[in-house]
Design a protein around this motif. Sequence first.
Motif, short mmCIF file in Angstrom:
data_model
loop_
_atom_site.label_atom_id
_atom_site.label_comp_id
_atom_site.label_asym_id
_atom_site.label_seq_id
_atom_site.Cartn_x
_atom_site.Cartn_y
_atom_site.Cartn_z
N ALA A 125 0.84 -1.21 0.00
CA ALA A 125 0.00 0.00 0.00
C ALA A 125 0.87 1.26 0.00
CB ALA A 125 -0.93 -0.03 1.20
N ALA A 126 1.99 1.24 0.72
CA ALA A 126 2.86 2.41 0.80
C ALA A 126 3.47 2.76 -0.57
CB ALA A 126 3.97 2.17 1.82
N ASP A 127 3.68 1.73 -1.41
CA ASP A 127 4.20 1.99 -2.77
C ASP A 127 3.13 2.59 -3.67
OD1 ASP A 127 6.69 0.69 -2.15
OD2 ASP A 127 5.66 -1.24 -2.39
N VAL A 128 1.88 2.18 -3.44
CA VAL A 128 0.78 2.59 -4.32
C VAL A 128 0.27 3.99 -3.95
CG1 VAL A 128 -1.48 1.89 -5.24
CG2 VAL A 128 0.15 0.14 -4.52
N LEU A 129 0.31 4.28 -2.65
CA LEU A 129 -0.27 5.54 -2.14
C LEU A 129 0.18 6.79 -2.89
CD1 LEU A 129 -2.11 6.88 -0.01
CD2 LEU A 129 -0.16 6.88 1.56
N PRO A 130 1.49 7.00 -3.17
CA PRO A 130 1.89 8.23 -3.87
C PRO A 130 1.31 8.34 -5.28
CG PRO A 130 3.80 7.04 -3.00
CD PRO A 130 2.63 6.14 -2.84
N HIS A 131 0.78 7.24 -5.80
CA HIS A 131 0.23 7.26 -7.16
C HIS A 131 -1.30 7.36 -7.17
CE1 HIS A 131 4.22 6.33 -8.65
NE2 HIS A 131 4.29 5.40 -7.71
N CYS A 132 -1.88 7.65 -6.00
CA CYS A 132 -3.36 7.76 -5.92
C CYS A 132 -3.74 9.19 -5.57
CB CYS A 132 -3.91 6.84 -4.82
SG CYS A 132 -3.69 5.10 -5.15
N ASP A 133 -4.64 9.78 -6.37
CA ASP A 133 -5.15 11.11 -6.00
C ASP A 133 -6.29 10.93 -4.99
OD1 ASP A 133 -7.17 10.11 -7.53
OD2 ASP A 133 -6.95 11.55 -9.18
N GLN A 134 -6.77 12.06 -4.44
CA GLN A 134 -7.78 11.97 -3.38
C GLN A 134 -9.09 11.32 -3.85
OE1 GLN A 134 -6.68 12.54 -0.27
NE2 GLN A 134 -8.59 11.50 0.29
N PRO A 135 -9.61 11.64 -5.06
CA PRO A 135 -10.85 10.96 -5.49
C PRO A 135 -10.69 9.44 -5.57
CG PRO A 135 -10.44 12.90 -6.84
CD PRO A 135 -9.22 12.72 -5.99
N THR A 136 -9.48 8.97 -5.94
CA THR A 136 -9.26 7.51 -6.00
C THR A 136 -9.27 6.92 -4.58
OG1 THR A 136 -7.94 7.78 -7.99
CG2 THR A 136 -7.62 5.73 -6.77
N LEU A 137 -8.61 7.60 -3.66
CA LEU A 137 -8.57 7.11 -2.28
C LEU A 137 -9.98 7.12 -1.67
CD1 LEU A 137 -5.29 8.89 -1.14
CD2 LEU A 137 -5.60 6.42 -1.51
N ASP A 138 -10.77 8.14 -2.02
CA ASP A 138 -12.15 8.21 -1.51
C ASP A 138 -12.99 7.05 -2.07
OD1 ASP A 138 -11.42 10.50 -0.18
OD2 ASP A 138 -12.42 11.89 -1.56
N LEU A 139 -12.76 6.75 -3.34
CA LEU A 139 -13.49 5.64 -3.97
C LEU A 139 -13.12 4.31 -3.29
CD1 LEU A 139 -15.29 4.52 -6.26
CD2 LEU A 139 -13.30 4.58 -7.77
N ILE A 140 -11.83 4.12 -3.03
CA ILE A 140 -11.35 2.90 -2.37
C ILE A 140 -11.96 2.77 -0.97
CG2 ILE A 140 -9.27 1.83 -1.36
CD1 ILE A 140 -7.72 3.05 -3.80
N ALA A 141 -11.93 3.87 -0.22
CA ALA A 141 -12.46 3.85 1.15
C ALA A 141 -13.96 3.59 1.14
CB ALA A 141 -12.15 5.18 1.85
N SER A 142 -14.66 4.16 0.17
CA SER A 142 -16.12 3.97 0.09
C SER A 142 -16.46 2.55 -0.29
CB SER A 142 -16.71 4.94 -0.94
OG SER A 142 -16.41 6.26 -0.60
N PHE A 143 -15.68 1.98 -1.22
CA PHE A 143 -15.90 0.59 -1.61
C PHE A 143 -15.72 -0.32 -0.39
CE2 PHE A 143 -13.49 -3.31 -2.53
CZ PHE A 143 -14.48 -4.05 -3.16
N GLN A 144 -14.62 -0.11 0.34
CA GLN A 144 -14.36 -0.97 1.50
C GLN A 144 -15.47 -0.84 2.54
OE1 GLN A 144 -10.39 -1.98 3.34
NE2 GLN A 144 -11.15 -0.58 4.89
N ARG A 145 -15.90 0.41 2.78
CA ARG A 145 -16.95 0.59 3.76
C ARG A 145 -18.23 -0.14 3.35
NH1 ARG A 145 -18.85 5.80 7.05
NH2 ARG A 145 -20.31 6.43 5.45
N ALA A 146 -18.56 -0.09 2.06
CA ALA A 146 -19.78 -0.76 1.59
C ALA A 146 -19.66 -2.27 1.77
CB ALA A 146 -20.02 -0.42 0.12
N MET A 147 -18.50 -2.83 1.43
CA MET A 147 -18.28 -4.28 1.56
C MET A 147 -18.39 -4.70 3.04
SD MET A 147 -17.72 -5.61 -1.43
CE MET A 147 -17.11 -7.21 -0.95
N VAL A 148 -17.68 -3.98 3.88
CA VAL A 148 -17.64 -4.32 5.31
C VAL A 148 -19.05 -4.20 5.91
CG1 VAL A 148 -16.80 -3.45 7.54
CG2 VAL A 148 -15.20 -3.77 5.63
N GLY A 149 -19.74 -3.11 5.55
CA GLY A 149 -21.08 -2.89 6.10
C GLY A 149 -22.02 -4.03 5.74
N ASP A 150 -21.97 -4.47 4.48
CA ASP A 150 -22.86 -5.52 4.02
C ASP A 150 -22.55 -6.86 4.69
OD1 ASP A 150 -24.98 -6.15 1.91
OD2 ASP A 150 -23.46 -7.68 1.50
#
Length: 393
Positions: free
Chosen positions: A282-307
């Motif tokens: 994740a530390a290698d990938v992080l510098p290559h992700c803009d904020q909208p991408t990180l928000d999308l990733i976090a939202s996806f994970q939250r949806a999966m976990v919630g379900d």
Amino acid sequence: MTQSPIILGIESSCDETAAAVVRGGEEILSSVVLSQFATHQPFGGVVPELASREHLRAIVPVVRRALEQAGQSYASLDAIAVTQGPGLAGALLVGVSFAKALAWAEEKPLIAVNHLEGHIHAVLLEEKQRARAAGQTAGLRFPLLALVVSGGHTHLYLAHAEDAMGSRGWTYQNVGHTRDDAAGEAFDKVAKLLGLGYPGGPLIDGLAAHGDPAAVKFSFAQLKHPDRNPQGARKYSGGQHLADFSYSGIKTAVLRHVETHSMAAGIEARRAALAGIAKPRAADVLPHCDQPTLDLIASFQRAMVGDLVRKTLAAAEACGAQMLFVTGGVAANSALRQKFEEEAGAAGLPVFFPSRPLSTDNAAMIAAAAYPKFLAKDYASADFSAEASLALR
Ligand code: KG4
Ligand code: ZN
């Protein structure tokens, strides 16, 4: 038979060749896991033919290393246990053929283990260890509900055993499963689609902490079922399904979001930037992700976990589960663990996970699941074979 039987476990159902030596169903003397990560990484998923070939190469050295590390020899083993299924047919066949030949040559009992039962026993193994260290005995309470959530499965099993230590007579009823993709498969496919790398679960887990989980709303279509009550769980009267999962739709929703938010160029740039890193973290990938991408990733994970949490807890309530086990590769997810701990805690339901190394595929769990079968002399017949879609009962 020695007082604490020593069992060699062998696992080759998917993309890890693993062998482990476990004493008395709980003490791990060695656990060797050889990942085929580098072989499958360029394809963004497991290629069955390549998996079989890699298992063939690895099985002898992996088993030898497990015995060496445990200070055991073939002769000192009490039994050999092997994953019979479910999994990739060719991959399973390597472990099963090797284990059969070894058991025959060494004149040892051979025990066939269901991979999913292995994941459940990974939790039990560590709970026994913890209890022993605290000078207690592991007190299991039944019925026990187990969520097995991995790259191949999202299954709920209601488990019973004949004794509170879980040393005898486990039986399982499947009370929920995915209608399409497994949860881990959704993590892997979404990671691939976003150009993050493979396997996707650990990367999404690490990156999600940097995004806003409320940024993108995902909804899971409620699958209709004739006897569903308004809360989503059905009153359990024995035998029927209590929960349906479905994770192919969320992958399509992420794809649609990518298209409507013009994220394709960013994804290609990230793929190109990460191409030279053998196993990106994740530390290698992080510098290559803009904020909208990180928000999308976090939202996806939250949806999966919630379900996963909502449906599992509704099923637990409907069937009066006394304990909850959450296991399989996706059980390594930090947000999933936290949410289960909070919500099961609030519902007064004790929840247990394996440690992270025992969450993903390993052979210690296979040797542990074989222990009650060893005590019951429930040995495999000479003509048993690998079964790609073996059911757990
Ligand atoms: O149990 P496992 O090693 O193999 C199967 O039996 O499938 O599970 C592998 C799956 C992969 O899909 C991987 O992406 C997922 O577990 N996984 C995770 C995490 N670690 C592994 N998913 C979410 N968060 C994680 N931290
Ligand atoms: Zn698994």
